[in-house]
Design a protein around this motif. Structure first.
Motif, mmCIF file in Angstrom:
data_model
loop_
_atom_site.group_PDB
_atom_site.id
_atom_site.type_symbol
_atom_site.label_atom_id
_atom_site.label_comp_id
_atom_site.label_asym_id
_atom_site.label_seq_id
_atom_site.Cartn_x
_atom_site.Cartn_y
_atom_site.Cartn_z
ATOM 1 N N GLY A 111 1.636 -81.436 13.828
ATOM 2 C CA GLY A 111 1.641 -82.818 14.110
ATOM 3 C C GLY A 111 3.054 -83.250 13.897
ATOM 4 N N GLN A 112 3.869 -83.072 12.956
ATOM 5 C CA GLN A 112 5.249 -83.446 12.727
ATOM 6 C C GLN A 112 6.249 -82.966 13.902
ATOM 7 N N VAL A 113 5.864 -81.787 14.415
ATOM 8 C CA VAL A 113 6.612 -81.339 15.970
ATOM 9 C C VAL A 113 6.246 -82.606 16.980
ATOM 10 N N ALA A 114 5.092 -82.812 17.054
ATOM 11 C CA ALA A 114 4.684 -83.522 18.221
ATOM 12 C C ALA A 114 5.127 -84.849 18.161
ATOM 13 N N ALA A 115 5.267 -85.553 16.911
ATOM 14 C CA ALA A 115 6.043 -86.714 16.567
ATOM 15 C C ALA A 115 7.255 -86.754 17.030
ATOM 16 N N HIS A 116 7.835 -85.542 16.486
ATOM 17 C CA HIS A 116 9.507 -85.419 16.663
ATOM 18 C C HIS A 116 9.714 -85.333 18.346
ATOM 19 N N ALA A 117 8.712 -84.468 18.869
ATOM 20 C CA ALA A 117 9.117 -84.354 20.442
ATOM 21 C C ALA A 117 8.839 -85.642 21.275
ATOM 22 N N ALA A 118 8.006 -86.371 20.608
ATOM 23 C CA ALA A 118 7.743 -87.708 21.242
ATOM 24 C C ALA A 118 9.079 -88.863 21.148
ATOM 25 N N GLN A 119 9.428 -88.862 19.877
ATOM 26 C CA GLN A 119 10.557 -89.744 19.410
ATOM 27 C C GLN A 119 11.992 -89.230 19.804
ATOM 28 N N LEU A 128 2.253 -83.248 25.816
ATOM 29 C CA LEU A 128 2.766 -81.905 25.651
ATOM 30 C C LEU A 128 1.585 -80.982 26.554
ATOM 31 N N THR A 129 2.098 -80.299 27.570
ATOM 32 C CA THR A 129 1.412 -79.504 28.388
ATOM 33 C C THR A 129 1.045 -78.161 27.652
ATOM 34 N N PRO A 130 0.031 -77.489 28.057
ATOM 35 C CA PRO A 130 -0.461 -76.276 27.414
ATOM 36 C C PRO A 130 0.850 -75.252 27.129
ATOM 37 N N GLU A 131 1.408 -75.192 28.303
ATOM 38 C CA GLU A 131 2.715 -74.527 28.166
ATOM 39 C C GLU A 131 3.710 -74.510 26.991
ATOM 40 N N VAL A 132 3.957 -75.811 26.930
ATOM 41 C CA VAL A 132 4.905 -76.423 25.948
ATOM 42 C C VAL A 132 4.374 -75.996 24.499
ATOM 43 N N VAL A 133 3.095 -76.515 24.351
ATOM 44 C CA VAL A 133 2.203 -75.948 23.081
ATOM 45 C C VAL A 133 2.210 -74.648 22.829
ATOM 46 N N ALA A 134 2.214 -73.745 23.858
ATOM 47 C CA ALA A 134 2.242 -72.270 23.769
ATOM 48 C C ALA A 134 3.376 -71.807 23.324
ATOM 49 N N GLN A 135 4.399 -72.352 23.901
ATOM 50 C CA GLN A 135 5.823 -72.014 23.666
ATOM 51 C C GLN A 135 6.214 -72.522 21.948
ATOM 52 N N VAL A 136 5.639 -73.511 21.591
ATOM 53 C CA VAL A 136 6.004 -73.924 20.353
ATOM 54 C C VAL A 136 5.337 -73.124 19.424
ATOM 55 N N GLU A 137 4.294 -73.000 19.521
ATOM 56 C CA GLU A 137 3.428 -72.053 18.714
ATOM 57 C C GLU A 137 4.049 -70.615 18.745
ATOM 58 N N SER A 138 4.720 -70.155 19.758
ATOM 59 C CA SER A 138 5.045 -68.677 19.727
ATOM 60 C C SER A 138 6.326 -68.802 18.866
ATOM 61 N N ARG A 139 6.974 -69.849 18.713
ATOM 62 C CA ARG A 139 8.394 -69.988 17.766
ATOM 63 C C ARG A 139 7.844 -70.229 16.425
ATOM 64 N N ILE A 140 6.855 -70.599 15.980
ATOM 65 C CA ILE A 140 6.481 -70.825 14.465
ATOM 66 C C ILE A 140 6.584 -69.490 13.663
ATOM 67 N N LEU A 141 7.359 -69.572 12.712
ATOM 68 C CA LEU A 141 7.559 -68.453 11.597
ATOM 69 C C LEU A 141 6.646 -68.723 10.686
#
Length: 59
Positions: free
Chosen positions: A28-36, A43-56
């Motif tokens: 949720g924080q990342v989505a708000a940041h991405a918008a602002q 956010l497309t499914p591809e972008v979401v997948a890319q973000v999720e793959s980078r979460i540690l």
């Protein structure tokens, strides 16, 4: 457990970093940041997948 994401891993040049104990709250924080900061409102499914793959995840 802590989840972290460096926005620069997805959007080169961005210094924003996110950390939360709840993965959904982090997203949720990342989505708000991405918008602002990056103008990414739909956010497309591809972008979401890319973000999720980078979460540690750490204990």
């Amino acid at each position: 457990m802590t989840f972290t994401l460096a926005c620069g891993d997805v959007m080169p040049g961005c210094a924003a970093r996110f950390e939360h104990t709840d993965k959904q709250a982090l997203l949720g924080q990342v989505a708000a940041h991405a918008a602002q900061a990056h103008g990414l409102v739909d956010l497309t499914p591809e972008v979401v997948a890319q973000v999720e793959s980078r979460i540690l995840q750490s204990a």
